[in-house]
Design a protein around this motif. Structure first.
Motif, PDB file in Angstrom:
ATOM      1  N   MET A 121       0.830  -1.199   0.000  1.00  0.00           N
ATOM      2  CA  MET A 121       0.000   0.000   0.000  1.00  0.00           C
ATOM      3  C   MET A 121       0.869   1.255   0.000  1.00  0.00           C
ATOM      4  SD  MET A 121      -3.048  -1.067   2.660  1.00  0.00           S
ATOM      5  CE  MET A 121      -3.870   0.534   2.522  1.00  0.00           C
ATOM      6  N   ALA A 122       1.941   1.224   0.758  1.00  0.00           N
ATOM      7  CA  ALA A 122       2.831   2.385   0.833  1.00  0.00           C
ATOM      8  C   ALA A 122       3.488   2.663  -0.519  1.00  0.00           C
ATOM      9  CB  ALA A 122       3.893   2.169   1.904  1.00  0.00           C
ATOM     10  N   GLY A 123       3.761   1.599  -1.263  1.00  0.00           N
ATOM     11  CA  GLY A 123       4.414   1.756  -2.558  1.00  0.00           C
ATOM     12  C   GLY A 123       3.462   1.785  -3.735  1.00  0.00           C
ATOM     13  N   ASN A 124       2.142   1.821  -3.458  1.00  0.00           N
ATOM     14  CA  ASN A 124       1.121   1.812  -4.521  1.00  0.00           C
ATOM     15  C   ASN A 124       1.331   0.655  -5.498  1.00  0.00           C
ATOM     16  OD1 ASN A 124      -0.283   4.194  -3.677  1.00  0.00           O
ATOM     17  ND2 ASN A 124       1.389   5.426  -4.530  1.00  0.00           N
ATOM     18  N   GLU A 125       1.606  -0.527  -4.939  1.00  0.00           N
ATOM     19  CA  GLU A 125       1.893  -1.711  -5.747  1.00  0.00           C
ATOM     20  C   GLU A 125       0.633  -2.436  -6.212  1.00  0.00           C
ATOM     21  OE1 GLU A 125       4.927  -2.839  -6.624  1.00  0.00           O
ATOM     22  OE2 GLU A 125       5.988  -1.229  -5.591  1.00  0.00           O
ATOM     23  N   LEU A 126      -0.509  -2.150  -5.592  1.00  0.00           N
ATOM     24  CA  LEU A 126      -1.706  -2.950  -5.813  1.00  0.00           C
ATOM     25  C   LEU A 126      -2.780  -2.168  -6.557  1.00  0.00           C
ATOM     26  CD1 LEU A 126      -1.979  -4.538  -2.253  1.00  0.00           C
ATOM     27  CD2 LEU A 126      -0.905  -5.552  -4.268  1.00  0.00           C
ATOM     28  N   SER A 127      -3.518  -2.889  -7.390  1.00  0.00           N
ATOM     29  CA  SER A 127      -4.685  -2.305  -8.050  1.00  0.00           C
ATOM     30  C   SER A 127      -5.840  -2.215  -7.063  1.00  0.00           C
ATOM     31  CB  SER A 127      -5.097  -3.175  -9.241  1.00  0.00           C
ATOM     32  OG  SER A 127      -5.563  -4.440  -8.781  1.00  0.00           O
ATOM     33  N   ASP A 128      -6.888  -1.480  -7.426  1.00  0.00           N
ATOM     34  CA  ASP A 128      -8.075  -1.399  -6.563  1.00  0.00           C
ATOM     35  C   ASP A 128      -8.680  -2.771  -6.326  1.00  0.00           C
ATOM     36  OD1 ASP A 128      -7.798   1.320  -6.335  1.00  0.00           O
ATOM     37  OD2 ASP A 128      -9.453   1.831  -7.681  1.00  0.00           O
ATOM     38  N   ILE A 129      -8.701  -3.594  -7.382  1.00  0.00           N
ATOM     39  CA  ILE A 129      -9.270  -4.942  -7.247  1.00  0.00           C
ATOM     40  C   ILE A 129      -8.489  -5.749  -6.218  1.00  0.00           C
ATOM     41  CG2 ILE A 129      -9.632  -7.132  -8.463  1.00  0.00           C
ATOM     42  CD1 ILE A 129     -10.221  -5.502 -10.982  1.00  0.00           C
ATOM     43  N   GLU A 130      -7.153  -5.687  -6.292  1.00  0.00           N
ATOM     44  CA  GLU A 130      -6.322  -6.433  -5.345  1.00  0.00           C
ATOM     45  C   GLU A 130      -6.504  -5.909  -3.921  1.00  0.00           C
ATOM     46  OE1 GLU A 130      -2.310  -7.824  -7.580  1.00  0.00           O
ATOM     47  OE2 GLU A 130      -2.734  -5.670  -7.683  1.00  0.00           O
ATOM     48  N   LEU A 131      -6.546  -4.592  -3.767  1.00  0.00           N
ATOM     49  CA  LEU A 131      -6.724  -4.015  -2.434  1.00  0.00           C
ATOM     50  C   LEU A 131      -8.036  -4.466  -1.806  1.00  0.00           C
ATOM     51  CD1 LEU A 131      -5.495  -0.322  -2.794  1.00  0.00           C
ATOM     52  CD2 LEU A 131      -4.661  -2.001  -1.138  1.00  0.00           C
ATOM     53  N   LYS A 132      -9.113  -4.391  -2.581  1.00  0.00           N
ATOM     54  CA  LYS A 132     -10.429  -4.783  -2.082  1.00  0.00           C
ATOM     55  C   LYS A 132     -10.429  -6.247  -1.666  1.00  0.00           C
ATOM     56  CE  LYS A 132     -15.012  -4.349  -1.716  1.00  0.00           C
ATOM     57  NZ  LYS A 132     -15.537  -4.258  -0.380  1.00  0.00           N
ATOM     58  N   TRP A 133      -9.826  -7.086  -2.505  1.00  0.00           N
ATOM     59  CA  TRP A 133      -9.757  -8.524  -2.219  1.00  0.00           C
ATOM     60  C   TRP A 133      -8.969  -8.774  -0.941  1.00  0.00           C
ATOM     61  CZ3 TRP A 133      -5.296 -11.831  -3.942  1.00  0.00           C
ATOM     62  CH2 TRP A 133      -5.504 -13.185  -3.631  1.00  0.00           C
ATOM     63  N   CYS A 134      -7.798  -8.156  -0.807  1.00  0.00           N
ATOM     64  CA  CYS A 134      -6.968  -8.368   0.378  1.00  0.00           C
ATOM     65  C   CYS A 134      -7.699  -7.942   1.645  1.00  0.00           C
ATOM     66  CB  CYS A 134      -5.659  -7.588   0.248  1.00  0.00           C
ATOM     67  SG  CYS A 134      -4.511  -8.243  -0.986  1.00  0.00           S
ATOM     68  N   PHE A 135      -8.321  -6.764   1.623  1.00  0.00           N
ATOM     69  CA  PHE A 135      -9.010  -6.266   2.820  1.00  0.00           C
ATOM     70  C   PHE A 135     -10.228  -7.125   3.154  1.00  0.00           C
ATOM     71  CE2 PHE A 135      -6.333  -2.609   2.753  1.00  0.00           C
ATOM     72  CZ  PHE A 135      -6.382  -2.108   4.046  1.00  0.00           C
ATOM     73  N   ASP A 136     -10.976  -7.555   2.133  1.00  0.00           N
ATOM     74  CA  ASP A 136     -12.159  -8.373   2.411  1.00  0.00           C
ATOM     75  C   ASP A 136     -11.772  -9.717   3.020  1.00  0.00           C
ATOM     76  OD1 ASP A 136     -13.793  -6.387   1.511  1.00  0.00           O
ATOM     77  OD2 ASP A 136     -14.303  -7.330  -0.398  1.00  0.00           O
ATOM     78  N   VAL A 137     -10.753 -10.347   2.456  1.00  0.00           N
ATOM     79  CA  VAL A 137     -10.341 -11.662   2.961  1.00  0.00           C
ATOM     80  C   VAL A 137      -9.741 -11.538   4.358  1.00  0.00           C
ATOM     81  CG1 VAL A 137      -8.761 -13.597   2.607  1.00  0.00           C
ATOM     82  CG2 VAL A 137     -10.024 -12.656   0.667  1.00  0.00           C
ATOM     83  N   LEU A 138      -8.873 -10.550   4.560  1.00  0.00           N
ATOM     84  CA  LEU A 138      -8.268 -10.392   5.878  1.00  0.00           C
ATOM     85  C   LEU A 138      -9.312 -10.024   6.936  1.00  0.00           C
ATOM     86  CD1 LEU A 138      -4.940  -8.695   4.823  1.00  0.00           C
ATOM     87  CD2 LEU A 138      -5.119 -10.718   6.284  1.00  0.00           C
ATOM     88  N   SER A 139     -10.292  -9.218   6.554  1.00  0.00           N
ATOM     89  CA  SER A 139     -11.373  -8.901   7.503  1.00  0.00           C
ATOM     90  C   SER A 139     -12.128 -10.171   7.886  1.00  0.00           C
ATOM     91  CB  SER A 139     -12.334  -7.885   6.880  1.00  0.00           C
ATOM     92  OG  SER A 139     -11.700  -6.646   6.668  1.00  0.00           O
ATOM     93  N   ALA A 140     -12.438 -11.005   6.897  1.00  0.00           N
ATOM     94  CA  ALA A 140     -13.134 -12.262   7.166  1.00  0.00           C
ATOM     95  C   ALA A 140     -12.270 -13.182   8.027  1.00  0.00           C
ATOM     96  CB  ALA A 140     -13.507 -12.944   5.856  1.00  0.00           C
ATOM     97  N   TYR A 141     -10.966 -13.185   7.756  1.00  0.00           N
ATOM     98  CA  TYR A 141     -10.050 -14.031   8.537  1.00  0.00           C
ATOM     99  C   TYR A 141     -10.017 -13.598   9.997  1.00  0.00           C
ATOM    100  CZ  TYR A 141      -5.670 -15.656  10.552  1.00  0.00           C
ATOM    101  OH  TYR A 141      -4.736 -16.202  11.399  1.00  0.00           O
ATOM    102  N   PHE A 142      -9.866 -12.301  10.247  1.00  0.00           N
ATOM    103  CA  PHE A 142      -9.767 -11.849  11.638  1.00  0.00           C
ATOM    104  C   PHE A 142     -11.101 -11.979  12.367  1.00  0.00           C
ATOM    105  CE2 PHE A 142      -5.945  -9.496  10.010  1.00  0.00           C
ATOM    106  CZ  PHE A 142      -5.020 -10.212  10.783  1.00  0.00           C
ATOM    107  N   ASP A 143     -12.212 -11.923  11.649  1.00  0.00           N
ATOM    108  CA  ASP A 143     -13.504 -12.228  12.266  1.00  0.00           C
ATOM    109  C   ASP A 143     -13.563 -13.701  12.659  1.00  0.00           C
ATOM    110  OD1 ASP A 143     -14.429  -9.648  12.028  1.00  0.00           O
ATOM    111  OD2 ASP A 143     -15.613 -10.026  10.210  1.00  0.00           O
TER     112      ASP A 143
END
Length: 349
Positions: free
Chosen positions: A103-125
């Motif tokens: 995220m700091a290096g702007n390496e990810l597309s919007d699609i990748e960011l959304k996917w990472c946050f959704d999966v990690l949110s589900a994981y921590f839940d």
């Protein structure tokens, strides 16, 4: 003796030497092959360079390929039945750390960011009741990241029952049968929108841990396409009729371990077939061109495309609108029972 005759003699001698150590077999044959089989040295160098690139990126910025792999592994853990209270302990901190750096290096597309946050949110839940300290530390770091606001649908694991059967087997068979290797094309350009639609389909192909270790280098300028097509073998006699070429390039920098060296070919080939069928569905014909592992050709293609040492050509795909007056091979196929068996061989169970 002219240059052509000398070349024929050299090729004949080389083939005689090769056939000798293959016929000999055994340890001596294998030893000779290790010395003379230089194409394996090129692959070995590419695999080494790929791992070096993987760790170079890992040190300098977020490791995008590792992040994609780990997020996919989290998805698989979330899909397990029964789901465990504690899982992914070995890599969850690395995953969140890679997400932060990407995220700091702007390496990810919007699609990748959304996917990472959704999966990690589900994981921590799912692991909210886990007593594991590493999961708690990773959760705290994750909650400190700024969640992106991107207008993309929920991309965490979803129920299989929501999938729909949208294509009949009859329609799929008809599409596959209609596809044939075309080598005669009109000069009419293929719209880039049609190419991108085919690539969207290709990106739906399976990829080991969703790393997608390939890119398509598209040549839609006829002069460039013909130059690139001429580097491969087997295109003599028709490369001058080509107006579009896709070069499928595998990125060995997606892997830290040599055990994964074949995945650029497996994942790339899966994507290539989807790309070809998607072109066919839009009335665009194609022809697969085998890429030979020959040093001079590898060097020339790498120079033309600006490839790094950890990038390898997997194959070429010629495409365009077919010349209706041209001929195409029938290419008789095998019967199903010639390539299909059921169960283990007798006595192996």
């Amino acid at each position: 003796m002219d240059k052509k005759d000398v070349k024929v003699v050299l090729v004949t001698v080389k083939e005689a030497v090769r056939s000798t150590f293959f016929r000999r077999g055994g340890r001596l044959g294998r030893a000779m092959y290790r010395v003379l089989g230089t194409s394996h040295n090129r692959e070995m160098n590419a695999v080494f360079s790929g791992a070096a690139e993987f760790y170079r990126v890992d040190r300098s910025r977020g490791q995008r390929f590792a992040l994609r792999r780990h997020v996919h592994m989290l998805e698989k853990g979330l899909c397990m039945r029964p789901r465990r209270e504690t899982f992914a302990v070995d890599y969850i901190e690395t995953t969140v750390g890679d997400l932060r750096k990407c995220m700091a290096g702007n390496e990810l597309s919007d699609i990748e960011l959304k996917w990472c946050f959704d999966v990690l949110s589900a994981y921590f839940d799912a692991t909210s009741t886990s007593p594991n300290a590493r999961i708690r530390r990773a959760r705290d770091e994750f909650l400190g990241l700024a969640r992106p606001e991107v207008p993309i649908q929920e991309s965490a694991p979803y129920e299989v029952g929501t999938l729909q059967d949208v294509v009949s087997i009859k329609a799929l068979e008809a599409l596959a049968v209609s596809r044939t290797s075309v080598r005669s094309y009109h000069s009419k350009p293929v719209d880039r929108g049609a190419i991108d639609r085919a690539l969207i389909v290709a990106l739906e192909s399976p990829s080991a841990c969703n790393r997608v270790p390939w890119t398509m280098r598209i040549m839609d300028n006829p002069e460039d396409a013909r130059l690139v097509a001429g580097v491969a073998m087997g295109t003599a006699g028709y490369s001058e009729q080509v107006s579009n070429v896709a070069v499928l390039v595998g990125n060995l920098g997606a892997y830290s371990n040599e055990r994964d060296r074949h995945l650029i070919y497996i994942d790339g080939s899966l994507a290539a077939m989807s790309f070809i069928l998607a072109l066919q569905a839009q009335g665009v014909s194609s022809c697969c061109v085998n890429w030979p592992d020959i040093g001079t050709r590898e060097k020339k293609m790498a120079s033309l495309l600006g490839l790094e040492q950890h990038e390898r050509v997997v194959m070429l795909i010629l495409f365009g609108y077919a010349d209706e007056q041209g001929l195409t091979p029938y290419s008789g196929k095998l019967p199903v029972d010639a390539i299909r068996t059921f169960g283990l061989p007798s006595g192996r169970a």
